[in-house]
Motif scaffolding. Structure first.
Motif, PDB file in Angstrom:
ATOM      1  N   PRO A 470      45.991  44.998  49.762  1.00 55.96           N
ATOM      2  CA  PRO A 470      45.748  44.479  51.112  1.00 55.96           C
ATOM      3  C   PRO A 470      46.255  45.503  52.124  1.00 55.96           C
ATOM      4  N   PHE A 471      45.576  45.599  53.231  1.00 58.43           N
ATOM      5  CA  PHE A 471      45.920  46.628  54.227  1.00 58.43           C
ATOM      6  C   PHE A 471      46.328  45.972  55.548  1.00 58.43           C
ATOM      7  N   ILE A 472      47.474  46.373  56.055  1.00 65.14           N
ATOM      8  CA  ILE A 472      47.891  45.900  57.383  1.00 65.14           C
ATOM      9  C   ILE A 472      48.322  47.086  58.249  1.00 65.14           C
ATOM     10  N   LEU A 473      48.282  46.852  59.541  1.00 66.55           N
ATOM     11  CA  LEU A 473      48.866  47.805  60.479  1.00 66.55           C
ATOM     12  C   LEU A 473      50.242  47.256  60.847  1.00 66.55           C
ATOM     13  N   CYS A 474      51.303  47.863  60.305  1.00 67.62           N
ATOM     14  CA  CYS A 474      52.640  47.330  60.605  1.00 67.62           C
ATOM     15  C   CYS A 474      52.998  47.593  62.067  1.00 67.62           C
ATOM     16  N   GLU A 475      52.317  48.577  62.671  1.00 70.02           N
ATOM     17  CA  GLU A 475      52.449  48.789  64.110  1.00 70.02           C
ATOM     18  C   GLU A 475      51.092  49.225  64.637  1.00 70.02           C
ATOM     19  N   TYR A 476      50.697  48.676  65.761  1.00 69.45           N
ATOM     20  CA  TYR A 476      49.505  49.157  66.463  1.00 69.45           C
ATOM     21  C   TYR A 476      49.535  48.557  67.858  1.00 69.45           C
ATOM     22  N   GLY A 477      48.574  48.981  68.681  1.00 70.29           N
ATOM     23  CA  GLY A 477      48.498  48.423  70.028  1.00 70.29           C
ATOM     24  C   GLY A 477      49.776  48.682  70.811  1.00 70.29           C
ATOM     25  N   HIS A 478      50.212  49.933  70.804  1.00 71.06           N
ATOM     26  CA  HIS A 478      51.465  50.319  71.479  1.00 71.06           C
ATOM     27  C   HIS A 478      51.444  49.826  72.932  1.00 71.06           C
ATOM     28  N   ALA A 479      52.348  48.904  73.212  1.00 67.68           N
ATOM     29  CA  ALA A 479      52.270  48.168  74.490  1.00 67.68           C
ATOM     30  C   ALA A 479      53.118  48.800  75.588  1.00 67.68           C
ATOM     31  N   MET A 480      53.171  50.121  75.615  1.00 69.61           N
ATOM     32  CA  MET A 480      54.013  50.793  76.604  1.00 69.61           C
ATOM     33  C   MET A 480      53.299  50.831  77.953  1.00 69.61           C
ATOM     34  N   GLY A 481      53.970  50.353  78.970  1.00 70.84           N
ATOM     35  CA  GLY A 481      53.388  50.393  80.316  1.00 70.84           C
ATOM     36  C   GLY A 481      52.061  49.647  80.345  1.00 70.84           C
ATOM     37  N   ASN A 482      51.116  50.191  81.112  1.00 69.11           N
ATOM     38  CA  ASN A 482      49.825  49.541  81.296  1.00 69.11           C
ATOM     39  C   ASN A 482      49.022  49.621  80.001  1.00 69.11           C
ATOM     40  N   GLY A 483      48.722  48.487  79.404  1.00 69.64           N
ATOM     41  CA  GLY A 483      48.022  48.425  78.127  1.00 69.64           C
ATOM     42  C   GLY A 483      48.594  47.291  77.308  1.00 69.64           C
ATOM     43  N   PRO A 484      48.278  47.210  76.037  1.00 71.95           N
ATOM     44  CA  PRO A 484      47.388  48.077  75.264  1.00 71.95           C
ATOM     45  C   PRO A 484      45.926  47.757  75.509  1.00 71.95           C
ATOM     46  N   GLY A 485      45.113  48.823  75.519  1.00 68.69           N
ATOM     47  CA  GLY A 485      43.676  48.648  75.668  1.00 68.69           C
ATOM     48  C   GLY A 485      42.978  48.720  74.325  1.00 68.69           C
ATOM     49  N   GLY A 486      41.775  48.225  74.301  1.00 68.14           N
ATOM     50  CA  GLY A 486      40.937  48.380  73.103  1.00 68.14           C
ATOM     51  C   GLY A 486      41.271  47.447  71.960  1.00 68.14           C
ATOM     52  N   LEU A 487      41.987  46.360  72.209  1.00 66.13           N
ATOM     53  CA  LEU A 487      42.381  45.478  71.095  1.00 66.13           C
ATOM     54  C   LEU A 487      41.194  44.792  70.437  1.00 66.13           C
ATOM     55  N   LEU A 488      40.143  44.573  71.201  1.00 62.81           N
ATOM     56  CA  LEU A 488      38.971  43.909  70.608  1.00 62.81           C
ATOM     57  C   LEU A 488      38.362  44.733  69.473  1.00 62.81           C
ATOM     58  N   ASP A 489      38.474  46.051  69.568  1.00 60.46           N
ATOM     59  CA  ASP A 489      37.930  46.907  68.509  1.00 60.46           C
ATOM     60  C   ASP A 489      38.651  46.630  67.190  1.00 60.46           C
ATOM     61  N   TYR A 490      39.945  46.395  67.281  1.00 55.05           N
ATOM     62  CA  TYR A 490      40.699  46.078  66.061  1.00 55.05           C
ATOM     63  C   TYR A 490      40.284  44.714  65.521  1.00 55.05           C
ATOM     64  N   ARG A 491      40.108  43.767  66.428  1.00 57.92           N
ATOM     65  CA  ARG A 491      39.744  42.437  65.958  1.00 57.92           C
ATOM     66  C   ARG A 491      38.456  42.488  65.138  1.00 57.92           C
ATOM     67  N   GLU A 492      37.517  43.279  65.621  1.00 57.21           N
ATOM     68  CA  GLU A 492      36.245  43.398  64.890  1.00 57.21           C
ATOM     69  C   GLU A 492      36.467  43.869  63.462  1.00 57.21           C
ATOM     70  N   VAL A 493      37.332  44.883  63.326  1.00 56.79           N
ATOM     71  CA  VAL A 493      37.587  45.429  61.990  1.00 56.79           C
ATOM     72  C   VAL A 493      38.282  44.389  61.115  1.00 56.79           C
ATOM     73  N   PHE A 494      39.255  43.686  61.687  1.00 54.85           N
ATOM     74  CA  PHE A 494      40.001  42.689  60.903  1.00 54.85           C
ATOM     75  C   PHE A 494      39.083  41.542  60.457  1.00 54.85           C
ATOM     76  N   GLU A 495      38.066  41.287  61.245  1.00 55.79           N
ATOM     77  CA  GLU A 495      37.165  40.193  60.883  1.00 55.79           C
ATOM     78  C   GLU A 495      36.069  40.646  59.937  1.00 55.79           C
ATOM     79  N   LYS A 496      35.755  41.921  60.014  1.00 55.79           N
ATOM     80  CA  LYS A 496      34.651  42.412  59.188  1.00 55.79           C
ATOM     81  C   LYS A 496      35.087  42.685  57.749  1.00 55.79           C
ATOM     82  N   TYR A 497      36.279  43.270  57.584  1.00 54.29           N
ATOM     83  CA  TYR A 497      36.723  43.681  56.248  1.00 54.29           C
ATOM     84  C   TYR A 497      37.850  42.767  55.779  1.00 54.29           C
ATOM     85  N   PRO A 498      37.603  41.984  54.738  1.00 50.12           N
ATOM     86  CA  PRO A 498      38.624  41.031  54.275  1.00 50.12           C
ATOM     87  C   PRO A 498      39.957  41.709  53.979  1.00 50.12           C
ATOM     88  N   ARG A 499      39.869  42.954  53.516  1.00 50.17           N
ATOM     89  CA  ARG A 499      41.087  43.654  53.139  1.00 50.17           C
ATOM     90  C   ARG A 499      41.933  44.034  54.357  1.00 50.17           C
TER      91      ARG A 499
END
Ligand code: IPT
Length: 953
Positions: A470-499
């Motif tokens: 199983p694959f996880i991102l133990c860290e992503y979406g670095h929330a420093m200052g203004n952001g994080p942007g682009g989170l929807l792109d990750y959601r797509e991947v998490f929903e598309k690939y069961p792993r």
């Protein structure tokens, strides 16, 4: 007696680790005032702790950090060590704090084994009781216990002295990205362990999703009987029993069964969660269900107390997470206070419990000349193995913990493999995580940090990679200052690939320390305490501001991970998908609200059929709402909301769980597309314009007051309008190739030249050229101002010339107004929204003061943009989009003020308000620590135009 400061061992005379228990042992809490003395070095600390005379000492509150109690200063480094790398040695300047307290040992401790327990002391400490040396320990975020039975007498006074050193050999393995803060920062207790009482218990409760039965085995160092009244169960310890009719524990339904273990020496209260963690065909499951981790990395932090948290602070964190739909926590990068884990059991959060270990500053390879990273250095082996054993033992009874983690950012070394084996030997039931095992040599979960969505998709698509773990991102979406942007792109991947099973945003909260600089209260970050080596505001990279108010990033994340998806179905109806793991939708009430041009005209409940996890329903809008659909009407939006019908332990009835918007004033097919934005200035197409200026054909002559002066173009209330291409760089711009490139291109210091001005074709036309000093590029703009039916219409055309920059931070106009109080707008809100952080923005009509429009990022930077504005009124001035929705920013200071401010307190309103109307702005991304901003979200320089209509109320 200070040899232990520079010793590879973990401690001396420390009792073996055991489970944290809610039991009948006697307990004398030692929180409160202790006598305190701080010495600058170990040698300066008098060797008097066997018989300290505390006359003249200060007092200090325990638990706490001495740097936040008036002694010494906090210091922040992320990766680097603030001292030379030469283990086991540490600097001679090693602040050493002595704590002394006299207590009366309760008389009823008689006959018990009396244990002095420390929940957390940073970084290494020695203990003396009644004139005798007891032992020493390290492992700042791990518990340590000492047997002091022979040194104290029940009913009599006991003198406890503790010597704490800021630096020790242990500091080499505690290089976490956080403030260096020392002292006894978690509770100290004197415990009386009764004879024949259990002191180490391991609850093994599982649940079989195939037959719906639980199993229970309670192991105890002292035998006894476990009773679970609710299940009518009485079972001896050591006996593995099948339990019919139990409900399983999960993060969504955290069902706990109260139980008591009775032994001859007393009771232990247990809260049992039946649940089974398993990896099946490469998928991490709980009770047979695939888990999608919508997680956060949580450091323990409070702006005044540092890593000393109250129970209320911990509860606040859990409630904030639950209300945002967060379902998982990685305890970065050490085991948290045990109470936090009990809250995770009770409220329902999956936990990756991480060992207290990081050696980041060593780099991942041996450093010259042959300086091994502690994880490859045999001298550190035993301490590291004991660290994971201490972690597992203390925390093993929490159903919320579904994964153990060996630590963070240490590279690879054989000590890690030994830690892995030690964890598995103690608890084979939970997978073990370690992110730097990049080739998945021994871990049970494959983990990465900050990988791009495309990189995640590659892993998701190829089961031959990394042993199909199983694959996880133990860290992503670095929330420093203004952001994080682009989170929807990750959601797509998490929903598309069961792993691809989700990840953990870095991180939950900004660690800004509340302090006063130049008489003003600020949240301090690295460097503010005069550190010689530090990492600036990398310590402020959370979804919450230091005071725990949510930043826009938290709202965005909550929207992206919503457990229901509510969208237009493309046929004029609405589509609702249940993305919960185990919950159906029976606890939710769905309502729909219609707004025409931002005014509510109707609402009602929506009869969404009961949806099981994974199910989708499409339904037509009820007639009461449907009747507002019509082509040619003003902009009409339906907002569908799912709310809690009844209160839960973590939220009130009516708490919003998910929402979505559908547009009704367009043909049904187009409505489904919503208002997807684009950062491209050339297309001009960020949705369709709501406010069509009537009579757009110019008839009247030039606006009387029009003039182009030194500072820009002044027309009526609009003062000093100029083209604007610069934003105060956000943290994600402050990486090589972004803000520095923009500066090389001169974007931060463009000048404006009036090329010509005068009446032309019924308009007052000003041609300007905006260009930086020295460089051979510019933007030629034509501003045509026309008076139309009492309004002033501006048609702006911008054409780049020469070797112009490929990407602009922003392209728009900024003008000045006398100080504005209130702004109303119809567009996206209520919070700031950029092209890649607009998931949480709803189209509607909003009102805010200028102060409320600012986002107080701890280090000031671009903020407050509202993409796709249709119209705005800034006090008396109304600005309408005519051909192109615009980005709205209103602030009481200039971009330069924002850029040069170090803290929000540096920003002080004057008499002028600055209004920026963006044609487009580059997105925000997460590049401060993560992939570069995708091309899609960059504002590409190209000829563009914008038409605005100004009226005065
Ligand atoms: C990553 C660390 O694991 C985390 O603790 C934090 O420091 C984060 O960076 C930055 O805020 S490591 C990084 C070099 C990828």
């Amino acid at each position: 007696m200070t040899h232990y400061v520079e010793d590879f061992a973990s401690g001396e005379n420390v009792l073996p680790p055991r489970s944290w228990l809610d039991d009948d042992s006697g307990r004398l809490p030692l929180s409160g005032d202790w006598s305190f003395r701080l010495s600058p070095t170990v040698a300066d600390a008098p060797d008097d702790l066997k018989d300290p005379d505390t006359t003249g000492w200060d007092t200090i509150a325990v638990p706490g950090h001495w740097q936040l109690s008036g002694y010494g200063k906090p210091a922040y480094t992320n990766v680097v060590y603030p001292f030379p790398l030469e283990p086991p040695y540490v600097p001679t300047d090693n602040p050493t704090g002595d704590y002394v307290r006299t207590v009366t040992v309760p008389a009823d401790f008689d006959g018990a084994k009396i244990v002095l327990r420390f929940e957390g002391v940073d970084s290494r400490f020695a203990v003396y009781v009644n004139g005798s040396y007891v032992g020493w320990s390290s492992g700042s975020r791990l518990a340590s216990e000492f047997d002091v039975t022979s040194l104290v007498a029940p009913g009599k006074e006991a003198r406890i002295a503790v010597r704490v050193h800021q630096w020790s050999t242990g500091s080499y393995v505690e290089d976490q990205d956080m403030w260096w803060l020392s002292g006894i920062f978690r509770e100290v207790n004197l415990l009386a362990l009764r004879p024949h009482a259990a002191s180490d218990v391991f609850v093994k409760a599982a649940w079989d999703h195939l037959d719906g039965a639980g199993t229970l085995l309670v192991e105890s160092d002292v035998p006894g009987t476990v009773s679970v009244p609710e299940l009518g169960l009485e079972v001896p310890t050591g006996e593995h029993v099948r339990v019919e009719g139990v409900q399983p524990w999960s993060a969504e339904v955290p069902r706990l069964y109260d139980a008591v273990l009775r032994t001859a020496g007393g009771d232990v209260r247990l809260r049992i969660g039946f649940r089974t963690v398993a990896i099946v065909d490469g998928i991490f499951t709980v009770n047979g269900n695939r888990v999608l981790f919508n997680g956060v990395n949580r450091h323990e932090f409070h702006p005044d107390r540092g890593r000393t948290l109250t129970e209320q602070d911990m509860l606040d964190d859990v409630l904030i997470m639950k209300r945002a739909g967060i379902n998982a926590v990685r305890t970065s990068h050490y085991p948290p206070h045990p109470y936090f884990l009990s809250l995770c059991d009770e409220y329902g959060l999956y936990v990756i419990d991480e060992c207290d270990l990081e050696t980041h500053g060593f780099g991942y390879e041996p450093q010259p000349p042959n300086l091994p990273n502690p994880v490859m250095d045999p001298r550190f082996r035993d301490d590291l193995v004991l660290r994971i054993q201490r972690t597992v033992h203390r925390d093993k009874n929490h159903p919320s913990i579904v994964i153990w983690s060996l630590g963070n950012e240490c590279g690879m070394g054989s000590n890690l493999k030994d830690m892995y084996d030690a964890a598995k030997a103690l608890d084979p039931s939970r997978p073990v995580h370690y992110e730097r095992d990049t080739e998945a040599e021994f871990v049970d979960i494959y983990s990465r940090m900050y990988t791009s969505p495309e990189g995640c998709a590659e892993i998701g698509a190829d089961s031959s990679l990394y042993r199909n773990l199983p694959f996880i991102l133990c860290e992503y979406g670095h929330a420093m200052g203004n952001g994080p942007g682009g989170l929807l792109d990750y959601r797509e991947v998490f929903e598309k690939y069961p792993r691809c099973q989700g990840g953990f945003i870095w991180e939950f909260i900004d660690h800004g320390i509340r302090t006063t600089i130049d008489g003003r209260e600020v949240y301090a970050y690295g460097g503010d305490f005069g550190e010689t080596i530090h990492d600036g505001n990398f310590v402020c990279d959370g979804l919450l501001f230091p005071d725990r108010t949510p930043s826009p990033g938290m709202h965005e994340y909550a929207k992206v991970i919503e457990p229901l998806r509510i969208v237009a179905d493309g046929n004029g109806g609405v589509m609702v998908t249940n993305r919960y793991e185990v919950l159906d939708t029976s606890h939710l009430t769905f309502t729909a609200r219609v707004e025409v041009a931002g005014e509510v005209v109707g609402s009602g409940t929506l009869p969404v059929p009961l949806l099981a996890p994974g199910e989708t329903a499409t339904l037509d809008l009820p007639p009461a709402i449907e009747k507002f659909r019509a082509a040619g009407r003003p902009e009409t939006w339906v907002t569908v909301t799912a709310e809690l019908t009844e209160a839960t332990p973590w939220a009130e009835a009516g708490h919003r769980i998910a929402w979505g918007q559908l547009r009704l004033d367009e043909p049904a097919a187009a409505a489904a597309a919503g208002t997807a934005g684009s950062a491209s200035a050339s297309t001009g197409g960020t949705g369709s314009s709501a406010a069509t200026a009537s009579g757009a054909t110019a008839t009247a002559g030039s606006p009387a007051a029009g003039e182009a002066g030194l500072r820009g173009i002044t027309v009526g209330a609009v003062q000093n309008a100029r083209l604007d291409v610069w934003r105060a760089p956000i943290d994600n711009d402050a990486i090589p190739g972004v803000a520095d490139k923009w500066r090389e291109e001169g974007l931060h210091r463009v000048q404006h030249r009036i090329v010509s001005q005068g009446e032309r074709d019924g308009a007052w036309e000003v041609v300007t050229r905006t260009a930086p000093p020295q460089l051979q590029w510019g933007l030629r703009s034509t501003w045509r101002w026309t008076a139309v039916d009492g309004a002033v219409v501006l048609e702006l055309n911008v054409v780049p010339e020469g070797q112009f920059p490929e990407v602009l931070p922003r392209l728009g106009i900024t003008f000045e107004l006398p100080k504005v109080e209130r702004v109303e707008w119809f567009g996206t809100g209520p919070n700031e929204a950029y092209v890649d952080t607009r998931a949480a923005a709803a189209v509607g009509k909003y009102s805010a003061t200028v102060a409320e429009l600012q986002t107080p990022y701890v280090r000031p930077q671009e903020n407050g943009h509202r993409i796709d504005t249709r119209w705005a009124t800034v006090d008396g001035l109304r600005i309408e989009a005519v051909d192109h929705l615009f980005g709205l920013t209103v602030r009481d200071w200039t971009t330069n003020d924002l850029e040069t401010a170090k803290h929000t307190a540096d920003l002080v309103p004057g008499d002028t308000t600055y209004v920026t109307i963006d044609i487009a702005q580059t997105g925000v991304g997460t590049a401060a620590c993560g992939p570069a901003l995708p091309d899609r979200d960059k504002l590409k320089t190209a000829p563009t135009s914008l038409t605005l209509r100004f009226t005065t109320a």
